[in-house]
Design an enzyme around this catalytic site. Structure first.
Site, short mmCIF file in Angstrom:
data_model
loop_
_atom_site.label_atom_id
_atom_site.label_comp_id
_atom_site.label_asym_id
_atom_site.label_seq_id
_atom_site.Cartn_x
_atom_site.Cartn_y
_atom_site.Cartn_z
N LYS A 1 -62.29 -16.40 -28.97
CA LYS A 1 -61.37 -17.28 -28.24
C LYS A 1 -62.19 -18.11 -27.26
CE LYS A 1 -59.28 -17.54 -24.47
NZ LYS A 1 -59.32 -19.01 -24.18
N GLY B 1 -67.18 -14.99 -18.15
CA GLY B 1 -66.22 -15.74 -17.35
C GLY B 1 -66.25 -15.23 -15.92
N THR C 1 -65.36 -13.13 -12.43
CA THR C 1 -65.23 -11.71 -12.09
C THR C 1 -63.76 -11.29 -12.09
OG1 THR C 1 -67.29 -11.76 -10.87
CG2 THR C 1 -65.74 -10.01 -10.27
N GLY D 1 -62.70 -10.82 -15.54
CA GLY D 1 -63.39 -9.62 -16.02
C GLY D 1 -62.58 -8.36 -15.72
N GLU E 1 -70.18 -10.60 -18.69
CA GLU E 1 -71.10 -11.50 -17.99
C GLU E 1 -70.23 -12.30 -17.03
OE1 GLU E 1 -74.22 -11.50 -18.31
OE2 GLU E 1 -74.68 -10.75 -20.31
N CYS F 1 -73.38 -20.00 -13.89
CA CYS F 1 -73.22 -18.71 -13.22
C CYS F 1 -74.48 -18.34 -12.44
CB CYS F 1 -72.91 -17.64 -14.25
SG CYS F 1 -74.00 -17.76 -15.68
N GLU G 1 -68.00 -18.24 -5.19
CA GLU G 1 -68.62 -19.10 -6.19
C GLU G 1 -67.91 -20.45 -6.20
OE1 GLU G 1 -68.11 -17.60 -10.18
OE2 GLU G 1 -70.16 -18.17 -10.70
P1 NAP Z 1 -62.50 -17.69 -16.64
O1 NAP Z 1 -61.38 -18.41 -16.03
O2 NAP Z 1 -62.70 -16.27 -16.30
O3 NAP Z 1 -62.32 -17.86 -18.21
C1 NAP Z 1 -63.25 -17.36 -19.14
C2 NAP Z 1 -62.53 -17.10 -20.44
O4 NAP Z 1 -61.59 -16.04 -20.24
C3 NAP Z 1 -61.70 -18.30 -20.94
O5 NAP Z 1 -61.76 -18.32 -22.34
C4 NAP Z 1 -60.31 -17.94 -20.43
O6 NAP Z 1 -59.27 -18.59 -21.10
C5 NAP Z 1 -60.31 -16.45 -20.68
N1 NAP Z 1 -59.27 -15.75 -19.93
C6 NAP Z 1 -58.62 -16.12 -18.81
N2 NAP Z 1 -57.70 -15.19 -18.44
C7 NAP Z 1 -57.78 -14.20 -19.36
C8 NAP Z 1 -57.11 -12.96 -19.55
N3 NAP Z 1 -56.16 -12.53 -18.70
N4 NAP Z 1 -57.45 -12.18 -20.60
C9 NAP Z 1 -58.41 -12.59 -21.46
N5 NAP Z 1 -59.06 -13.76 -21.36
C10 NAP Z 1 -58.77 -14.55 -20.31
O7 NAP Z 1 -63.87 -18.40 -16.35
P2 NAP Z 1 -64.19 -19.95 -16.52
O8 NAP Z 1 -63.55 -20.65 -15.38
O9 NAP Z 1 -63.92 -20.41 -17.90
O10 NAP Z 1 -65.77 -19.94 -16.37
C11 NAP Z 1 -66.38 -19.95 -15.15
C12 NAP Z 1 -66.79 -18.53 -14.77
O11 NAP Z 1 -67.62 -17.97 -15.77
C13 NAP Z 1 -67.62 -18.51 -13.51
O12 NAP Z 1 -67.21 -17.47 -12.68
C14 NAP Z 1 -69.03 -18.27 -14.01
O13 NAP Z 1 -69.87 -17.67 -13.10
C15 NAP Z 1 -68.78 -17.40 -15.19
N6 NAP Z 1 -69.90 -17.47 -16.12
C16 NAP Z 1 -70.72 -16.39 -16.22
C17 NAP Z 1 -71.80 -16.42 -17.08
C18 NAP Z 1 -72.71 -15.26 -17.20
O14 NAP Z 1 -73.48 -15.22 -18.14
N7 NAP Z 1 -72.65 -14.31 -16.31
C19 NAP Z 1 -72.05 -17.55 -17.84
C20 NAP Z 1 -71.20 -18.64 -17.72
C21 NAP Z 1 -70.10 -18.58 -16.85
P3 NAP Z 1 -58.73 -19.98 -20.48
O15 NAP Z 1 -59.73 -20.96 -20.89
O16 NAP Z 1 -57.40 -20.21 -21.06
O17 NAP Z 1 -58.65 -19.81 -18.98
#
Ligand code: NAP
Length: 489
Positions: free
Chosen positions: A187, A240, A242, A245, A262, A296, A394
């Site tokens: 997804k 995504g 925290t 997560g 991650e 991130c 962040e």
């Molecule tokens: P996010 O809002 O947590 O979304 C990540 C993914 O999770 C998206 O596909 C999102 O779908 C999905 N998601 C949201 N709510 C969910 C739920 N309840 N159950 C299952 N899946 C769900 O993060 P983002 O805004 O896309 O990305 C930014 C974040 O990612 C930042 O915090 C960044 O630090 C982190 N990140 C970490 C790494 C690493 O390697 N550590 C790398 C890149 C990014 P939707 O698109 O519909 O919201």
């Protein structure tokens, strides 16, 4: 501004709503997901919007492939398919570059020459692994008995990816999961589903059996949550925030599926007064502004030694003011694209405002740039203190926070004073200090006199609330495998 005319395959891809990719079918849905071009705040296209039923269907397809052709494929053939997929990504890097430029907004040449090329390399590295995933023979203390281990795939993996590197984050998860013999339901982030759908087509073309890679674009709260909770999914690999997560962990308890996370970061980058200053300033600048601060591992808290803070701040502000921003598909040379969405732009601007309200001083940028698209002017803020929200949360945008420090012990303690632990680092010519930093900084990746390097062979992941599990390298194979112990009497 001169906009690139999209490649004919990209135009065809965007011309009508792409279906979900389940097995070898493209499945239409009644509801559609809007894909917005953040460079212009316009609708780029629509794709099928998957929900819980579609996740069910995709998990069944992944299970059938696992128990069918994929489960019995030789390790040689598995490696060959990964290699061919790497070739196909490289041959089509222009398409990947344009798709990521359109739905993410990053400059097309970066999406093509960095993200797509490194994604292909990732598959190449993991193409070598299937024939090297070995068990052991254990010298057990049971006369006449033999014990050995087999390393097996975990099973059906649900992979959930973010929007900041649409193709690359997908490659980071898919390549090791496939190399270890799993099947996939992916997804992608709701904002950036295009390259995932395109990759699923390429995988079928190069010979992956149907059902090995299924792609279901949809909302996290719906398709994502259904995947995390699905009883037929054996493992979730998530990248995504925290906060999300934590929801993944909650969703997984029903069948106690394995999880790797991650998550977010708030990296401390420490600029000591004995550093090679030109290199350190250049490196620290791109540590934050690379990918428009939407990384991130962004070096978001730059601690500068008090004796050099004015000259460092002046130079960083000058560099930020000189950056050019532009649409992803603009062929005129530019450094940065827009941030991903209107809510994200507003969030970033609110953080800047919150910093100002607490007395921090904006010395470059600080506002929206232009009147179409989601552009935030590259921003540098000085006089930031540890307790300010902008130093703790962040921001995930082009905002560099400058803090100052006096001595090494003090700054290491302050660098570690965060819930996150994804990356950290510093700049110094003192080798003994380098050793102390590598001992004392609490983060999964440290960059010293460099920033942002990753390699398919080197483990990557977080400590503390930045997650658990390590992607890349042999650790990633372990993440997508499980060990069986076999006794013979
Ligand atoms: P996010 O809002 O947590 O979304 C990540 C993914 O999770 C998206 O596909 C999102 O779908 C999905 N998601 C949201 N709510 C969910 C739920 N309840 N159950 C299952 N899946 C769900 O993060 P983002 O805004 O896309 O990305 C930014 C974040 O990612 C930042 O915090 C960044 O630090 C982190 N990140 C970490 C790494 C690493 O390697 N550590 C790398 C890149 C990014 P939707 O698109 O519909 O919201």
């Amino acid at each position: 501004m001169t906009l690139l005319t999209p490649h004919k395959d990209v135009s065809a891809f965007l011309a009508s709503p792409q279906g979900l990719r389940i097995g070898d079918a493209r499945i239409e849905t009644s509801a559609l997901l809007d894909v917005i071009d953040p460079s212009f705040d316009t609708l780029a296209t629509q794709v099928a919007l998957g929900g819980a039923d579609d996740i069910d269907h995709a998990v069944a397809a992944a299970r059938a492939a696992l128990e069918g052709p994929w489960g019995s494929i030789t390790t040689h053939d598995r490696g060959q398919l990964l290699w061919r997929l790497a070739d196909a990504i490289e041959e089509n890097k222009q398409i990947f570059g344009e798709l990521d430029a359109i739905d993410n907004g990053k400059p097309m040449h970066v999406a093509r020459d960095v993200d797509a090329v490194y994604s292909a390399r990732h598959f190449r590295y993991f193409a070598g692994w299937p024939s090297k995933i070995e068990g052991r023979t254990i010298p057990v203390s049971s006369p006449g008995k033999m014990n050995f281990t087999k390393v097996e795939p975990v099973g059906v993996c649900g992979l959930i990816t973010p929007w900041n590197y649409p193709t690359l984050m997908m490659a980071w998860k898919l390549a090791p999961a496939l190399a270890a013999g799993n099947t996939i339901v992916l997804k992608p982030a709701e904002q950036t589903p295009l390259s995932a759908l395109y990759l699923a087509d390429l995988a079928l073309k190069v010979g992956f059996p149907p059902g090995v890679i299924n792609v279901v674009p949809g909302f996290g709260r719906d398709a994502g949550a259904a995947l995390a909770a699905h009883p037929g999914v054996d493992k979730v690999g998530f990248t995504g925030s925290t906060e999300t997560g934590r929801r993944i962990i909650e969703g997984s308890v029903g069948n106690l599926k394995k999880i790797s996370l991650e998550l977010g970061g708030k990296a401390a980058n420490i600029l000591f007064d004995d550093a090679d200053l030109d290199k350190a300033i250049e490196g620290s600048f791109w540590a934050l502004f690379g990918n428009n601060g939407q990384s991130c591992t962004a070096g978001a808290r730059l601690f500068v030694h008090r004796s050099i803070k004015e000259q460092v701040a002046d130079r960083l502000a000058e560099m930020a003011k000189a950056l050019s921003v532009g649409p992803g598909m603009d062929t005129t040379a530019h450094d940065l694209g827009p941030v991903i969405s209107r809510p994200q732009m507003e969030k970033v601007l609110n953080y800047i405002q919150a910093g100002r309200a607490r007395g921090a001083e904006v010395i470059a940028g600080g506002a929206q740039q232009g009147d179409s698209g989601y552009f935030v002017a590259p921003t540098v803020i000085q006089s930031v203190t540890d307790d300010m929200t902008i130093a703790r949360e962040e921001i995930f945008g082009p905002v560099l926070c400058l803090l100052d420090f006096e001595d090494e012990d003090e700054v290491i303690a302050r660098a570690n004073d965060t819930d996150f632990g994804l990356a950290a680092g510093g700049w110094t010519r003192d080798v003994s200090r380098v050793m102390r930093l590598s001992d004392q900084l609490k983060a999964g990746t440290l960059w010293i006199n460099t920033w942002g390097d990753t390699d398919a062979a080197s483990p990557f992941g977080g400590m503390k609330q930045s997650g658990y599990g390590r992607e890349m390298g042999e650790e990633a194979i372990a993440l997508y495998s499980q060990t069986k112990s076999v006794w013979l009497g």
